[in-house]
Write a protein that holds these residues in place. Structure first.
Motif, PDB file in Angstrom:
ATOM      1  N   MET A 261      10.336  20.118 -16.455  1.00 26.95           N
ATOM      2  CA  MET A 261       9.974  20.241 -17.867  1.00 26.95           C
ATOM      3  C   MET A 261      10.367  18.969 -18.628  1.00 26.95           C
ATOM      4  O   MET A 261       9.643  18.530 -19.526  1.00 26.95           O
ATOM      5  N   LEU A 262      11.496  18.369 -18.271  1.00 24.40           N
ATOM      6  CA  LEU A 262      11.913  17.118 -18.903  1.00 24.40           C
ATOM      7  C   LEU A 262      10.939  15.997 -18.566  1.00 24.40           C
ATOM      8  O   LEU A 262      10.614  15.166 -19.420  1.00 24.40           O
ATOM      9  N   LEU A 263      10.453  15.986 -17.328  1.00 25.81           N
ATOM     10  CA  LEU A 263       9.466  14.992 -16.914  1.00 25.81           C
ATOM     11  C   LEU A 263       8.165  15.156 -17.702  1.00 25.81           C
ATOM     12  O   LEU A 263       7.568  14.171 -18.168  1.00 25.81           O
ATOM     13  N   ILE A 264       7.722  16.398 -17.860  1.00 28.14           N
ATOM     14  CA  ILE A 264       6.505  16.670 -18.628  1.00 28.14           C
ATOM     15  C   ILE A 264       6.684  16.241 -20.081  1.00 28.14           C
ATOM     16  O   ILE A 264       5.799  15.613 -20.680  1.00 28.14           O
ATOM     17  N   LEU A 265       7.845  16.567 -20.660  1.00 26.76           N
ATOM     18  CA  LEU A 265       8.118  16.211 -22.049  1.00 26.76           C
ATOM     19  C   LEU A 265       8.059  14.694 -22.248  1.00 26.76           C
ATOM     20  O   LEU A 265       7.400  14.207 -23.186  1.00 26.76           O
ATOM     21  N   SER A 266       8.732  13.946 -21.385  1.00 23.62           N
ATOM     22  CA  SER A 266       8.746  12.490 -21.532  1.00 23.62           C
ATOM     23  C   SER A 266       7.347  11.907 -21.356  1.00 23.62           C
ATOM     24  O   SER A 266       6.949  10.996 -22.095  1.00 23.62           O
ATOM     25  N   SER A 267       6.580  12.438 -20.415  1.00 22.28           N
ATOM     26  CA  SER A 267       5.225  11.937 -20.179  1.00 22.28           C
ATOM     27  C   SER A 267       4.328  12.195 -21.382  1.00 22.28           C
ATOM     28  O   SER A 267       3.546  11.322 -21.790  1.00 22.28           O
ATOM     29  N   VAL A 268       4.439  13.387 -21.972  1.00 23.17           N
ATOM     30  CA  VAL A 268       3.605  13.734 -23.123  1.00 23.17           C
ATOM     31  C   VAL A 268       3.947  12.853 -24.327  1.00 23.17           C
ATOM     32  O   VAL A 268       3.045  12.348 -25.016  1.00 23.17           O
ATOM     33  N   ILE A 269       5.229  12.635 -24.582  1.00 22.54           N
ATOM     34  CA  ILE A 269       5.630  11.836 -25.738  1.00 22.54           C
ATOM     35  C   ILE A 269       5.235  10.374 -25.545  1.00 22.54           C
ATOM     36  O   ILE A 269       4.754   9.712 -26.480  1.00 22.54           O
ATOM     37  N   VAL A 270       5.401   9.840 -24.334  1.00 27.03           N
ATOM     38  CA  VAL A 270       4.994   8.460 -24.068  1.00 27.03           C
ATOM     39  C   VAL A 270       3.481   8.316 -24.212  1.00 27.03           C
ATOM     40  O   VAL A 270       2.984   7.346 -24.810  1.00 27.03           O
ATOM     41  N   TRP A 271       2.728   9.286 -23.684  1.00 33.60           N
ATOM     42  CA  TRP A 271       1.272   9.259 -23.823  1.00 33.60           C
ATOM     43  C   TRP A 271       0.877   9.310 -25.295  1.00 33.60           C
ATOM     44  O   TRP A 271      -0.013   8.565 -25.740  1.00 33.60           O
ATOM     45  N   GLY A 272       1.531  10.167 -26.069  1.00 36.63           N
ATOM     46  CA  GLY A 272       1.242  10.264 -27.491  1.00 36.63           C
ATOM     47  C   GLY A 272       1.556   8.967 -28.222  1.00 36.63           C
ATOM     48  O   GLY A 272       0.812   8.553 -29.121  1.00 36.63           O
ATOM     49  N   MET A 273       2.647   8.305 -27.834  1.00 35.31           N
ATOM     50  CA  MET A 273       3.014   7.037 -28.450  1.00 35.31           C
ATOM     51  C   MET A 273       1.957   5.969 -28.166  1.00 35.31           C
ATOM     52  O   MET A 273       1.582   5.192 -29.058  1.00 35.31           O
ATOM     53  N   LEU A 274       1.478   5.927 -26.933  1.00 34.98           N
ATOM     54  CA  LEU A 274       0.453   4.952 -26.571  1.00 34.98           C
ATOM     55  C   LEU A 274      -0.845   5.221 -27.324  1.00 34.98           C
ATOM     56  O   LEU A 274      -1.510   4.300 -27.801  1.00 34.98           O
ATOM     57  N   ARG A 275      -1.216   6.496 -27.446  1.00 36.48           N
ATOM     58  CA  ARG A 275      -2.436   6.851 -28.173  1.00 36.48           C
ATOM     59  C   ARG A 275      -2.305   6.517 -29.653  1.00 36.48           C
ATOM     60  O   ARG A 275      -3.251   6.032 -30.278  1.00 36.48           O
ATOM     61  N   LEU A 276      -1.130   6.780 -30.205  1.00 33.25           N
ATOM     62  CA  LEU A 276      -0.909   6.556 -31.630  1.00 33.25           C
ATOM     63  C   LEU A 276      -0.975   5.077 -31.987  1.00 33.25           C
ATOM     64  O   LEU A 276      -1.489   4.697 -33.053  1.00 33.25           O
ATOM     65  N   THR A 277      -0.482   4.226 -31.098  1.00 35.84           N
ATOM     66  CA  THR A 277      -0.445   2.784 -31.365  1.00 35.84           C
ATOM     67  C   THR A 277      -1.666   2.058 -30.820  1.00 35.84           C
ATOM     68  O   THR A 277      -1.814   0.850 -31.048  1.00 35.84           O
ATOM     69  N   GLY A 278      -2.527   2.755 -30.086  1.00 36.67           N
ATOM     70  CA  GLY A 278      -3.711   2.123 -29.523  1.00 36.67           C
ATOM     71  C   GLY A 278      -3.404   1.180 -28.376  1.00 36.67           C
ATOM     72  O   GLY A 278      -4.222   0.319 -28.029  1.00 36.67           O
ATOM     73  N   GLN A 279      -2.224   1.339 -27.766  1.00 30.77           N
ATOM     74  CA  GLN A 279      -1.821   0.486 -26.652  1.00 30.77           C
ATOM     75  C   GLN A 279      -2.122   1.167 -25.317  1.00 30.77           C
ATOM     76  O   GLN A 279      -2.412   2.361 -25.258  1.00 30.77           O
ATOM     77  N   THR A 280      -2.071   0.388 -24.255  1.00 29.26           N
ATOM     78  CA  THR A 280      -2.173   0.919 -22.900  1.00 29.26           C
ATOM     79  C   THR A 280      -0.949   0.460 -22.125  1.00 29.26           C
ATOM     80  O   THR A 280      -0.278  -0.503 -22.509  1.00 29.26           O
ATOM     81  N   LEU A 281      -0.673   1.135 -21.016  1.00 29.41           N
ATOM     82  CA  LEU A 281       0.456   0.711 -20.186  1.00 29.41           C
ATOM     83  C   LEU A 281       0.268  -0.693 -19.657  1.00 29.41           C
ATOM     84  O   LEU A 281       1.229  -1.449 -19.516  1.00 29.41           O
ATOM     85  N   GLU A 282      -0.983  -1.043 -19.360  1.00 25.11           N
ATOM     86  CA  GLU A 282      -1.250  -2.386 -18.842  1.00 25.11           C
ATOM     87  C   GLU A 282      -0.892  -3.450 -19.869  1.00 25.11           C
ATOM     88  O   GLU A 282      -0.254  -4.446 -19.576  1.00 25.11           O
ATOM     89  N   LYS A 283      -1.281  -3.208 -21.148  1.00 24.44           N
ATOM     90  CA  LYS A 283      -0.977  -4.174 -22.216  1.00 24.44           C
ATOM     91  C   LYS A 283       0.518  -4.194 -22.537  1.00 24.44           C
ATOM     92  O   LYS A 283       1.122  -5.225 -22.775  1.00 24.44           O
ATOM     93  N   THR A 284       1.101  -3.001 -22.536  1.00 24.83           N
ATOM     94  CA  THR A 284       2.489  -2.873 -22.958  1.00 24.83           C
ATOM     95  C   THR A 284       3.458  -3.454 -21.936  1.00 24.83           C
ATOM     96  O   THR A 284       4.398  -4.180 -22.273  1.00 24.83           O
ATOM     97  N   MET A 285       3.255  -3.129 -20.684  1.00 30.53           N
ATOM     98  CA  MET A 285       4.188  -3.560 -19.641  1.00 30.53           C
ATOM     99  C   MET A 285       3.787  -4.896 -19.020  1.00 30.53           C
ATOM    100  O   MET A 285       4.558  -5.494 -18.289  1.00 30.53           O
ATOM    101  N   GLY A 286       2.571  -5.345 -19.311  1.00 32.83           N
ATOM    102  CA  GLY A 286       2.118  -6.598 -18.686  1.00 32.83           C
ATOM    103  C   GLY A 286       2.296  -7.777 -19.577  1.00 32.83           C
ATOM    104  O   GLY A 286       2.143  -8.895 -19.164  1.00 32.83           O
TER     105      GLY A 286
END
Length: 286
Positions: A261-286
């Protein structure tokens, strides 16, 4: 022949990464998911069932601690960002030469010791007989010893302090790539400090802000030592419940469900943050 050699080299380079992902991330998480779906029905007897998840959703204490951990982790991330951004901007765009290196080193020095030592340092500072309490009494601001430990404020201080470097580094890296001439052009075109910050600096720094926020949020959400040592008996943290189920109660099935459940929570919040800011993992971590 050259293509075969290049392919072999690529496979050899990729193999350690695939082994690391498979053995340390994918397989343990699959095993944790399967374990969380087991229900003990007798001595050494188990059945596949969502009972552990039903237990989680049916117990108000678990749900309250789960949501409290999420909110406090987001708050710790926001506070860390608000403190780290001006510090990072000063290091990246204002400080020069040895001053810049010295300031960055000062951010790095606390992380030369373990998290346990850093947490004990805060306990020494914030306890009744600590430096801060003694100073308050000396200045006449307190009539007696002041206990500043074992509450949410002390826990938040520890979480922010523990995560600060992981916000400063991506912000400094991103801000250093911003040409000073662009900032000067913003002022030349009639902008003030706030408009330049809003229209130029923050948009450019967004990948660093998002990547730093993701790391800080994940560290805060999964932190066990700081909430346990600095938080009070009412400062419940979800990782403490996971530890209790695994180590104290030996209920690995429910502990695995909590972990998932903690894993699901962190994944959902990170996904929401990326959607909210219009970023992608590739742009953010690269």
């Amino acid at each position: 022949m050259m293509q075969a050699g290049a392919r072999l080299g690529f496979i050899l380079l990729l193999t350690p990464l695939l082994l690391w992902l498979t053995l340390l991330i994918i397989i343990p998480h699959i095993d944790m998911l399967l374990l969380s779906l087991r229900e003990r029905v007798g001595v050494g007897q188990y059945a596949t069932s969502p009972a552990n998840y039903l237990t989680f959703f049916g117990e108000p204490l678990y749900l309250r601690t789960f949501m409290r951990t999420a909110v406090m982790s987001v708050l710790a991330t926001v506070i860390t960002l608000l403190i780290a951004f001006p510090v990072s901007f000063y290091i990246a765009k204002i400080a020069r030469g040895r001053v810049q290196s010295s300031l960055f080193l000062l951010c790095l020095v606390p992380f030369w010791v373990s998290e346990l030592v850093r947490t004990f340092g805060w306990m020494i500072l914030l306890r009744e007989t600590g430096l801060i309490s003694t100073l308050l009494q000396y200045l006449g601001l307190a009539s007696g010893p002041v206990e500043m430990l074992y509450n949410d404020a002390a826990m938040m201080v520890g979480l922010v302090y523990t995560s600060m470097l992981f916000m400063v580094v991506p912000l400094v890296t991103t801000l250093e790539s911003l040409d000073d001439a662009v900032i000067e052009a913003g002022y030349d075109l009639g902008g003030n400090g706030f408009s330049v910050l809003r229209e130029i600096i923050i948009p450019h720094a967004t990948p660093g802000i998002v990547s730093g926020s993701i790391v800080v949020f994940m560290l805060s959400l999964g932190n066990y030592l700081t909430p346990t040592m600095l938080g009070g008996k009412d400062s419940l943290w979800f990782t403490e419940l996971i530890y209790s189920q695994f180590i104290v109660r030996f209920n690995w099935e429910l502990g695995a469900a909590f972990g998932f459940m903690l894993l699901i929570l962190s994944s959902v919040i990170v996904w929401g943050m990326l959607r909210l800011t219009g970023q992608t993992l590739e742009k953010t971590m690269g």
